[in-house]
Design an enzyme around this catalytic site. Structure first.
Site, mmCIF file in Angstrom:
data_model
loop_
_atom_site.group_PDB
_atom_site.id
_atom_site.type_symbol
_atom_site.label_atom_id
_atom_site.label_comp_id
_atom_site.label_asym_id
_atom_site.label_seq_id
_atom_site.Cartn_x
_atom_site.Cartn_y
_atom_site.Cartn_z
ATOM 1 N N SER A 146 0.623 -1.268 -0.092
ATOM 2 C CA SER A 146 -0.017 -0.164 0.393
ATOM 3 C C SER A 146 0.881 1.662 -0.293
ATOM 4 C CB SER A 146 -1.008 -0.137 1.221
ATOM 5 O OG SER A 146 -2.075 1.169 0.782
ATOM 6 N N ASP A 238 -10.111 -4.083 -4.468
ATOM 7 C CA ASP A 238 -9.255 -3.154 -4.194
ATOM 8 C C ASP A 238 -9.575 -1.594 -4.845
ATOM 9 O OD1 ASP A 238 -7.445 -1.797 -2.688
ATOM 10 O OD2 ASP A 238 -5.647 -2.802 -3.385
ATOM 11 N N HIS A 268 -8.627 -4.656 -0.563
ATOM 12 C CA HIS A 268 -7.359 -3.928 0.215
ATOM 13 C C HIS A 268 -6.581 -4.389 1.730
ATOM 14 C CE1 HIS A 268 -3.888 -0.870 -0.369
ATOM 15 N NE2 HIS A 268 -4.149 -0.773 1.242
#
Length: 298
Positions: A146, A238, A268
């Site tokens: 991320s 996501d 996610h």
């Protein structure tokens, strides 16, 4: 049509039932407190690793994971959490799994969170750890998830231009651009954990309103030709999915070898949720295998 994985759907329902305000309605301190409070529920106790040591490298906090019989190589890891909420502790289980599966030492970087430190300070801290980790001449790979994947991409690009050898780059559902204008942001920007509003808030904490650097925050504006061989992992549910795919395409267009991995039924953050989602360890197995091969020169 692909559907959300059953374990991910159950986790999403459990998270939505928890009390608390949305990230964008609170303070950075509240965001980190909520992130920390959920860590054990998501990740579990973590795997044993032979040696785990906390320390500092050039005044940057690190946690070093050295599995039994570790090869003379290393992975520098930058954690996620929107540059704001993640900590060495909340990504401890990820790094344990990565160390055990790669068979090499993993150095997790406790970079200063935003908004206390804004772009490109955290990337500079990761770079300090990379340079210090290379002092013995052993090969180094970079990995992050991320927001951490965003940081290690910046570092890999800068390192490549400076002639600093990086063996491989593992990007787990990377944050790529502050534009938030891809189709997946439109279709998945609410209802799947990470929301468009929260991501906009994270970017606002991270970006300096008066940038003093020539290093772009949008990864698609980087010189990607200097990256090492890269694996880009995306999740089908996501909202960051399409920007991750766009980054993979751009890296390939720049002439760099790219391995694309997609977990179509996941959302996610699933790779950190190993206590709740069995496929989390599959994802970490894959990136560990990729980086181990690159560190070995394959």
């Amino acid at each position: 049509m692909t559907t959300l994985d059953a374990s991910a759907a159950a986790l999403l329902e459990a998270l939505q039932a928890l009390p608390g305000t949305p990230v964008e309605a609170g303070t950075p301190e509240e965001a980190q407190a909520a992130h920390v409070a959920r860590a054990e529920f998501l990740s579990g106790p973590g795997e044993p690793v032979e040696t785990v040591v906390d320390g500092q490298i050039d005044e940057v906090l690190v946690r070093v994971y050295r599995p039994a019989g570790a090869a003379p190589a290393g992975i520098v890891y930058a954690h996620g959490g929107g540059w704001v909420a993640g900590t060495l502790d909340t990504y401890d289980t990820v790094c344990r799994a990565l160390a055990n599966r790669s068979g090499v030492t993993v150095v997790s970087v406790g970079y200063t969170p935003a908004p206390e430190a804004q772009h490109p300070v955290a990337a500079g801290q990761v770079m300090k750890v990379v340079q210090a980790s290379m002092t013995e001449g052993n090969p180094i790979a970079l990995c992050g998830d991320s927001a951490g994947a965003h940081l290690v991409t910046l570092v890999a690009s800068v390192a490549g231009r400076a002639g600093i050898p990086i063996s491989g780059l593992g990007l787990i559902y990377p944050v790529v651009s502050p534009k938030l204008d891809t189709p997946s942001w439109e279709t998945l920007g609410s209802g799947y954990g990470l929301t468009k509003e929260s991501m906009r808030w994270y970017w606002a904490q991270y970006l300096n309103p008066e940038p003093r650097t020539a290093l772009p925050a949008d990864l698609l504006e980087l010189d990607l030709s200097t990256l090492p061989p890269t694996q880009v992992l995306t999740a089908g549910f996501d909202p960051l999915r399409d920007e991750g795919l766009a980054l993979a395409d751009a890296i390939e267009k720049a002439g760099v070898s790219v391995e694309r991995v997609s977990f179509d039924g996941q959302m996610h953050g699933f790779a950190r949720s190993m206590a709740q989602i069995p496929e989390a360890l599959d994802a970490l197995d894959g990136v560990a295998k990729f980086l181990r091969a690159k560190l070995a020169g394959a």
